[in-house]
Structure formats: C-alpha cells, structure tokens
Scaffold this motif. Structure first.
Motif, mmCIF file in Angstrom:
data_model
loop_
_atom_site.group_PDB
_atom_site.id
_atom_site.type_symbol
_atom_site.label_atom_id
_atom_site.label_comp_id
_atom_site.label_asym_id
_atom_site.label_seq_id
_atom_site.Cartn_x
_atom_site.Cartn_y
_atom_site.Cartn_z
ATOM 1 N N VAL A 1 42.240 44.525 39.394
ATOM 2 C CA VAL A 1 41.425 43.881 40.420
ATOM 3 C C VAL A 1 40.648 42.709 39.842
ATOM 4 N N THR A 2 39.997 42.909 38.701
ATOM 5 C CA THR A 2 39.141 41.853 38.166
ATOM 6 C C THR A 2 39.929 40.684 37.614
ATOM 7 N N GLN A 3 41.125 40.916 37.108
ATOM 8 C CA GLN A 3 41.905 39.835 36.511
ATOM 9 C C GLN A 3 42.864 39.168 37.485
ATOM 10 N N HIS A 4 43.359 39.913 38.466
ATOM 11 C CA HIS A 4 44.452 39.400 39.293
ATOM 12 C C HIS A 4 44.158 39.352 40.799
ATOM 13 N N HIS A 5 43.047 39.938 41.228
ATOM 14 C CA HIS A 5 42.780 40.017 42.666
ATOM 15 C C HIS A 5 41.362 39.579 43.031
ATOM 16 N N SER A 6 40.674 38.868 42.144
ATOM 17 C CA SER A 6 39.272 38.543 42.410
ATOM 18 C C SER A 6 39.044 37.048 42.560
ATOM 19 N N TYR A 7 38.110 36.709 43.425
ATOM 20 C CA TYR A 7 37.679 35.333 43.639
ATOM 21 C C TYR A 7 36.614 34.965 42.620
ATOM 22 N N PHE B 1 44.095 43.577 49.913
ATOM 23 C CA PHE B 1 44.610 42.951 48.701
ATOM 24 C C PHE B 1 45.872 42.171 49.035
ATOM 25 N N SER B 2 46.064 41.055 48.358
ATOM 26 C CA SER B 2 47.319 40.314 48.437
ATOM 27 C C SER B 2 48.118 40.581 47.165
ATOM 28 N N GLU B 3 49.234 39.898 47.002
ATOM 29 C CA GLU B 3 49.999 40.024 45.769
ATOM 30 C C GLU B 3 49.133 39.563 44.595
ATOM 31 N N PRO B 4 49.379 40.081 43.385
ATOM 32 C CA PRO B 4 48.583 39.641 42.238
ATOM 33 C C PRO B 4 48.667 38.130 42.046
ATOM 34 N N ASP B 5 47.570 37.541 41.628
ATOM 35 C CA ASP B 5 47.493 36.121 41.271
ATOM 36 C C ASP B 5 47.889 35.201 42.423
ATOM 37 N N GLU C 1 36.831 26.551 36.917
ATOM 38 C CA GLU C 1 37.666 27.755 36.873
ATOM 39 C C GLU C 1 38.701 27.656 37.984
ATOM 40 N N ALA C 2 39.945 27.866 37.626
ATOM 41 C CA ALA C 2 41.031 27.771 38.603
ATOM 42 C C ALA C 2 41.194 29.083 39.357
ATOM 43 N N ALA C 3 41.549 28.968 40.620
ATOM 44 C CA ALA C 3 41.886 30.153 41.412
ATOM 45 C C ALA C 3 43.248 30.664 40.978
ATOM 46 N N ALA C 4 43.360 31.981 40.867
ATOM 47 C CA ALA C 4 44.630 32.571 40.455
ATOM 48 C C ALA C 4 45.739 32.135 41.400
ATOM 49 N N GLY C 5 46.797 31.590 40.844
ATOM 50 C CA GLY C 5 47.939 31.163 41.634
ATOM 51 C C GLY C 5 48.087 29.668 41.761
ATOM 52 N N ASP C 6 47.046 28.902 41.406
ATOM 53 C CA ASP C 6 47.132 27.444 41.507
ATOM 54 C C ASP C 6 46.127 26.809 40.553
ATOM 55 N N PRO C 7 46.603 26.201 39.463
ATOM 56 C CA PRO C 7 45.670 25.579 38.514
ATOM 57 C C PRO C 7 44.917 24.397 39.099
ATOM 58 N N ASP C 8 45.375 23.887 40.229
ATOM 59 C CA ASP C 8 44.719 22.733 40.837
ATOM 60 C C ASP C 8 43.809 23.105 42.010
ATOM 61 N N THR C 9 43.494 24.388 42.149
ATOM 62 C CA THR C 9 42.453 24.829 43.078
ATOM 63 C C THR C 9 41.313 25.344 42.220
ATOM 64 N N ILE C 10 40.197 24.606 42.167
ATOM 65 C CA ILE C 10 39.171 24.889 41.163
ATOM 66 C C ILE C 10 37.793 25.081 41.796
ATOM 67 N N ALA C 11 36.947 25.775 41.042
ATOM 68 C CA ALA C 11 35.544 25.955 41.394
ATOM 69 C C ALA C 11 34.697 25.531 40.201
#
Length: 794
Positions: free
Chosen positions: A320-326, A337-341, A546-556
């Motif tokens: 959850v913390t590595q693959h499913h968290s914002y 939950f969605s698919e990991p990453d 920090e990039a959102a899991a699944g897209d390095p070009d979606t960042i916070a």
C-alpha cells in the motif's frame, strides 16, 4: 533543492545515506549499533500534553465537538430496539440508516482518547454513562445482544437488524459486499461497538464495559459456530471491519482461548491468502474494508507469534505505501484500490478516504512496535500531517470523507448538525483526539522521538519530564529539554532523521555540536544524561519533487514532510479552468520563499498558464488547490500545449455542466444512488469498475436532475462484441445501444440527449439498462447526467 521519489522516503533513504545499511522498514534484525531496541511501545497518551500548534488546536476543536454531541441521541435505537423508551430523538445521516450505531462505537473510543490526551473528566463521565445505558439495553433484551442496526426487508419496511442473524445461522446468507441480508455492513458496526467497549475497559478499567462486551460476544458465538467454512467465507464477503482484532484483544483481556479461535476464524481468504503469500492482488478491492483485517492479523501475530499473520500485515503495508499511495499518504480512488503503480491515472475528486489513513497509521504502529525503524514513521508523519490534518476543518469541527487531489476540487466537510455521521466522521473524531499518541516511544532503556510536535511528556521509567519545542515543519529546529530527571544516568535518546533529509541532520547538546550514531533512520545519542540537558536537531526543509506512481511526468512539490499546493482561490462558484502545468527543465529553481516560516512560496515562469503561490496543502480547508502537475520541458510543452488544453477544457466543460454521476460497480456509489438489479454483476476492465446485466435481467438507479435540456452520457469499453440493450429513463426508452469491437484498447463515451418533456418538473430520474434477449447490457463504466450547451435541442 533536491528531487526525490516515493521509494526513497518510504524505504528509508536516510538510513542508506547515513549508515550505509539496508532501508528495509520491516527487517527482522535489530540495529547493528546495538543502541536501538528490538521492540518498542509508545509512551501512554495520558502522559503526553500538547503545546500550542495546529495539532493542539485540532484537539481542542474536536473536544468541543465531542461534548456538543448527545449520547442519548446516539443511543436512541439501542433503547428503542430493546423495548425501552428513547431519551432523545435519533440523529440523521448514516445514523438514520441501516448502519445506525456505528458512530456510538467511534464516539466511545474518541471520548477515551480525549480523556487520555487532555484529562477532561467530562469525557470519562460520558463514556461511563454510555456503558451504563448499553448494560440496561442488554439486560432488557436478555440475550446478550445490543444494537441500533436496522434491516430493510424486501417490502421496504425497516426493522431491528437482529432478525438477520437467525437467518445466517440457517445458512441463508445474502451479501452484496456492503449489504448482509438487508442490513448495511452489520459486523462492521459490531466491531466499532466492541472497540469502544474495549477502549473504555482498557483505559481506566471499567469492569462493566468488559462484562457487556463478553455478553455481546457471547450472542455471536453460536452464530459463527453454526456456519461451516464455506458459509463463513460467504458471510465475510460483507465488510466486517476489524472484528478479528476485537476478538483477539478480548482473548488478551480474558485469557479465554475461544475468543482467539474466533479471531482466527474471521479470516477472509480471498483477500488475506494472497497477502500472506506476498502477492499484491488488491486492485478493485474496497480499500478500507481490507485495512482493518490486516490490523487484526497484526494483533493475532502479537498474541500467537505465528509467522503468516505477520507476513500478511507486513506485505500489505509495503504494497500500500509503496505502490498504492498518493503524495499525501492516503490511498484509494472512489474508495477502491487500483492496479499497483497507477496513481497517476487516478487523481480524481474522490481520492484518499480518511478512514483508510486512520487505519493505515494504526497498522504502522503495530509494525513499528515489532522492530523500530524510522522509515515506518516517515510514512506515518507524512500521512498524519498531510492527510489527517487536512481532514478536519478547524473553523467548523467538520470532517472530510474524501480528501480530493484533483485540481480545483473542493473538500466536503460534515457539519455539526445531523446530516452526516459517515464512517469518516467516526474515524475523524478519534484521529483528532490523539495527536500526542505516537510522538514518544520507549524500548529497552532508550527513548525514541518519532514526531516533532510541540508537547510535554512524563517518562515514568526514568521519572523524567521532557518538553519538545518546535515549529517544525515550518522551521527546521526541534528542541528537547529534560526538565526533570529523577533517575539520571547513561541511556540512548534516538531522534528520527527522515529519509528525505539525506543525512543532513545537525545535532547539539547544550548548545555544543555532537556526532550521533546513525542507524535505521535515527540519530542516536547515548550519554550520561542529567536534568536540564537540551538536545536540538535541525533538519533541512528543502524543496523537492515527487512523481506519482505510473507517470514520471506527473509531479508534486514537497518541503520536508509537507506537501505544498498551488492556491487556486476560494471555493465560491465552479472550477472550470484548465489544470495548470509545470514547464521547465529545473522547476524547483523557479520557486522562491515569500514566507518560509509559513511554508509559502512564489513561482516565476514555471507554471502555465500563469504563476501561482504555493502553500501547505493541509491548511487549504476552504480553498481550491492544485497538488499534482503535468511536467513538460519547454520543447514538449510547445508540442503538447494545444492538445493538453483542449482535452482539459473538454473534461472541465463536462464537469462544470454535471448534474449527477454514478460510478457503477462501486458499492457505496450504487447504494447512494439506490441501485436495484437482477442477473447483474459488477465487472472490472483495465482497472475501471462497471456493471453489466445479462439476458433476462436489468440494473437501474436514481440520478438527480434539474430543469432544462439534459444529456445522459455512458462510458463503455471499445472491445465488446455486439452487446445490445435499451436505455430507459422513467420507463421511457431513450436509446437502443449496440456495442461493437470498433474501439479496441480504450474507453469511450456516448451521449444520449433527453427530451425536456421527460425531465420537466422532476427532481429525480430513474435510469435503467435493459438487455435484449440473449444479449448483455453494457458493461457500463459510469453514467453522467449534465446540462446541454445553450442552443442544443433534444
């Protein structure tokens, strides 16, 4: 200014940077330094008092809210269904629905926590009063049962939900995920009541609380005993909260092994078997239904030392913390939950249910107690600061259900009146009663400081009183003073160094620089301590992306542990502007602090279409925010700008004209829209939930409407083969749809204009999908009703 990613902070980047050691947050080995304990426990909440800060304000706002609530109103149905005269009218919202009673369980726990956090005797008095009232209701029933839950019969009459349990004992088990024989998640509500009684007994030893609980649990003993394993699994397909944890704890309190056996039998194989085997199959599971089950496994491990429950709880936390968290630490989109990453694909107006984070923090504390590692509290701190603190409006004491991360979305808070009592109101009243709960820990002869929150604490083992002064995360320094120390001597004090600090922590003792030992995410000082000693730690509060899991070009953007958000203004009116984007090769260089002590930054030329001010996300209670940004280089922006803006405009246009939306295949949404169906099933394609109906069946639901020309839009998958069905609105056919495989690999929308005569004068429409003979209706992956553009005609 630095850039980082989620795994660096989650897996203990500080440990690697400072000590060259593995950052595995769940490692079994103790620190090679020998200074950290092999296990730890928090100092009692009753020993901690908060000093002025946003956390202390949250507690005081919540205390006033708890004391404003009426125990007698929450007890209404408990007395009514026991044949007693209620003392006050029932609350509305969920308390007026078939899940009635769940709030009382949360309320009992919150009163206990508030009493421990503040010493407010009125909270203890009220909790004891509730126990007395439950005992009276239990005695009146005569069978051990207590409850306010209701059951909606097939003829729509609403009755005491106790009548479902004899049916279940006979093997008549009908569950729709949240519905069990016409009652809304009844075992979930039972768990909340168990937990409240356990908390009251555990805090000050109220013997009646334990007696009521034992009798209540005794009512369910023959219910569970009557079920074979297959029937038990069928019943457990309906949400049951952390009922396994409560039975495990009841065993710990009484020593009666039948309660442990029950705890171990309350085991949802479909969810828990893969987790214990180290497999992430969480996609499309309702998130908060699962987290309490893992807390239960953690408690069972602590009582039995069996490896499988420990493995399941640990793997779930990692997944959850590595693959499913914002970025704010929360998880789940529209509660699932969605698919990991795939976080980058699920930045919506319904992200991050509060209950999920409340429970994830509880699970984190269990795991940390087994093996102290700072990386676990890197996650805890982030979620506590950015999600939990965002979920209470300090002006109104209201709580969020979701904390939306979609740009421009508004946080929806409950009101102090009786229009809500969602699950997240319950966990909200608990969360904001205990902000001192996890700051200080002890193990062996060591003191560990995990959260930098202004506070005072009494450490009984050393006869010590300590004061933690800080403005962190707005200022870098935290100051720990040993104001009294009855037992001076040599022992370790361990101060957590977050992974994002990259080894740059600076420590002093009594104003003089010291070189600590670094291990497992801590700076450890072992020395002969005396009264009056002062330890300071300075942590670098640099900006990073920090990039959102699944897209390095979606960042916070983050500053230390704090998520920053672009301030988009007040919540007045509708948000119909394009999402802002970040453009540039080095976006952080375009930020400059305008008020570093308040976490406020200006931008210069990096935001399109215009610069914005960045502020702490959690404080955006009544403001619109942008947290995630699409990032483009200057070259790629020129190529993508037109398409990007056009697509954003299309989505915003639909959202701005939206009247109502139904996310099919999601149980809470379907419940809220009064879905009925026959020979109809939830489905999942490419991570999206939907619903179909087979030949001879149907599904139908209600949607809010408004005057004027309206368009009904349905979303389909482009790989179907000739499914043919009718769409009816209030029993009038508005379209016949055939789905072909002519749009493979993508979802697509079809619009159905509605005649004004069909909607005129109505506030609600009933939409029905009806398959043709030997065909299928849908699958449909969501339905939106929105107003037509001016000039359009049906």
């Amino acid at each position: 200014m630095i850039e980082s990613n989620r795994r660096e902070w989650m897996m203990g980047g500080a440990v690697i940077a400072l000590a060259g050691a593995s950052g595995n947050a769940l490692a079994n080995a103790s620190s090679s330094s020998g200074l950290l304990p092999r296990s730890a426990k928090p100092l009692p909440l009753s020993a901690v008092r908060l000093r002025p800060s946003d956390y202390a304000t949250a507690v005081e706002v919540n205390r006033a809210y708890l004391l404003r609530l009426s125990a007698d109103r929450l007890l209404h149905n408990f007395r009514k269904y026991a044949g007693l005269q209620p003392k006050a009218e029932i609350y509305g919202g969920w308390e007026g629905d078939t899940i009635a009673g769940h709030t009382l369980g949360h309320y009992m726990s919150a009163l206990v926590l508030m009493y421990e956090q503040t010493g407010d005797a009125d909270c203890r008095k009220r909790a004891d009063y509730i126990v007395d009232e439950l005992a009276v209701a239990q005695q009146a029933r005569g069978n051990g049962y207590i409850g306010a839950m209701q059951r909606k019969r097939k003829d729509a009459t609403v009755v005491d939900a106790i009548e479902i349990f004899p049916e279940i004992m006979k093997g008549d088990i009908r569950s729709g995920g949240f519905d069990l024989n016409g009652a809304w998640s009844p075992l979930y509500t039972v768990h909340k009541l168990y937990a409240g009684l356990l908390d009251i007994h555990g805090s000050w030893g109220n013997p009646k609380a334990l007696a009521v609980l034992i009798a209540f649990a005794g009512y369910f003993e023959p219910v569970f005993a009557a079920l074979d394993d297959a029937q038990m699994q069928e019943m457990l397909s309906c949400e049951y909260g952390g009922l396994n944890e409560s039975y495990a704890e009841l065993y710990a309190r009484t020593g009666d092994r039948k309660w442990l056996a029950t705890a171990q039998r309350i085991y949802d194989r479909k969810v828990l078997d893969p987790l214990e085997a180290g497999q992430d199959k969480l996609a499309n599971f309702h998130a908060n239904t699962q987290v309490p089950k893992l807390i239960g496994l953690a408690r069972i491990y602590e009582l039995t030392n069996q490896p499988a429950p420990k493995a399941g709880a640990g793997f779930f936390w990692q997944a959850v913390t590595q693959h499913h968290s914002y970025v704010i630490g929360g998880n789940a989109d529209r509660e699932y939950f969605s698919e990991p990453d795939t976080i980058a694909d699920h930045i919506t107006e319904q992200t991050c249910e509060h209950c999920n984070s409340y429970n994830m923090l509880k699970l984190t504390e269990h795991l940390y107690g087994w093996n102290p590692d700072g990386a676990l509290f890197d996650y805890y701190e982030r979620t506590h600061l950015n999600h939990i603190m965002a979920a209470q409006d300090p002006k109104t004491a209201g709580f969020t259900y979701m904390t939306p991360l979609m740009t421009g979305a508004v946080r929806g808070y409950s009101t102090p009146d009786d229009d809500a009592f969602w699950c997240c109101v319950g966990t909200g009243m608990e969360s904001h009663s205990k902000h001192g709960a996890a700051i200080f820990w002890e193990g062996g002869n060591a003191l560990l400081v995990n959260l930098y929150i202004p506070s005072e604490v009494h450490w009984k083992a050393r006869g010590a009183d300590l004061v933690l002064d800080t403005r962190y995360p707005f200022e870098p320094q935290s100051r720990l003073t040993l104001t009294t120390l009855a037992k001076p001597g040599r022992f370790p004090i361990a101060l957590r160094v977050p992974g994002w600090a990259n080894g740059k922590a600076v420590l002093t003792v009594n104003g003089k620089p010291v070189l600590p030992t670094f291990a497992q995410g801590y700076a450890i000082l072992e020395r002969k301590w005396k009264q009056g000693d002062v330890v300071t730690i300075d942590l670098p509060l640099e900006l990073r992306t920090e990039a959102a899991a699944g897209d390095p070009d979606t960042i916070a953007i983050l500053r230390g542990p704090m998520v920053l958000a672009a301030d988009l203004g007040t919540t007045d009116g509708d948000w119909n502007k394009p999402d802002p984007a970040m453009v540039g090769d080095d976006v952080l260089s375009a930020f400059s602090a305008t008020d570093a002590a308040a976490g406020t930054y200006a931008t210069h030329g990096v935001i399109r279409p215009a610069d914005l001010t960045f502020v702490p996300f959690y404080r955006q209670y009544e403001r619109r925010s942008a947290v995630y940004f699409k990032h483009f280089t200057e070259a790629s922006w020129k190529t993508e700008e037109a398409a990007y803006v056009a697509d954003q405009a299309r989505l915003k246009d639909i959202a701005a004209r939206s009247v109502d939306a139904v996310h099919l295949g999601e149980m809470q949404q379907e419940h809220d829209h009064k879905l009925t169906s026959d020979i109809s099933y939830p489905v999942t394609y490419r991570g999206r939930n939907g619903r179909d109906a087979r030949s001879g069946g149907y599904f139908a639901f209600e949607m809010k409407t408004k005057p004027g020309p309206l368009i009904l839009q349905a979303t389909y998958w482009g790989g179907e083969r000739g499914n043919r069905f009718d769409i009816l609105v209030d029993d009038v056919k508005v379209a016949t749809q055939t789905l072909h495989d002519d749009k493979p690999g993508k979802f697509f929308d079809i619009e159905y204009p509605l005649p004004e005569a069909l909607t005129r004068g109505k506030s609600v429409l009933r939409v029905k999908f009806l398959p043709h003979d030997r065909s299928t209706a849908g699958p449909v992956f969501g339905v939106v009703l929105f107003t037509a553009k001016p000039g359009a005609t049906a």
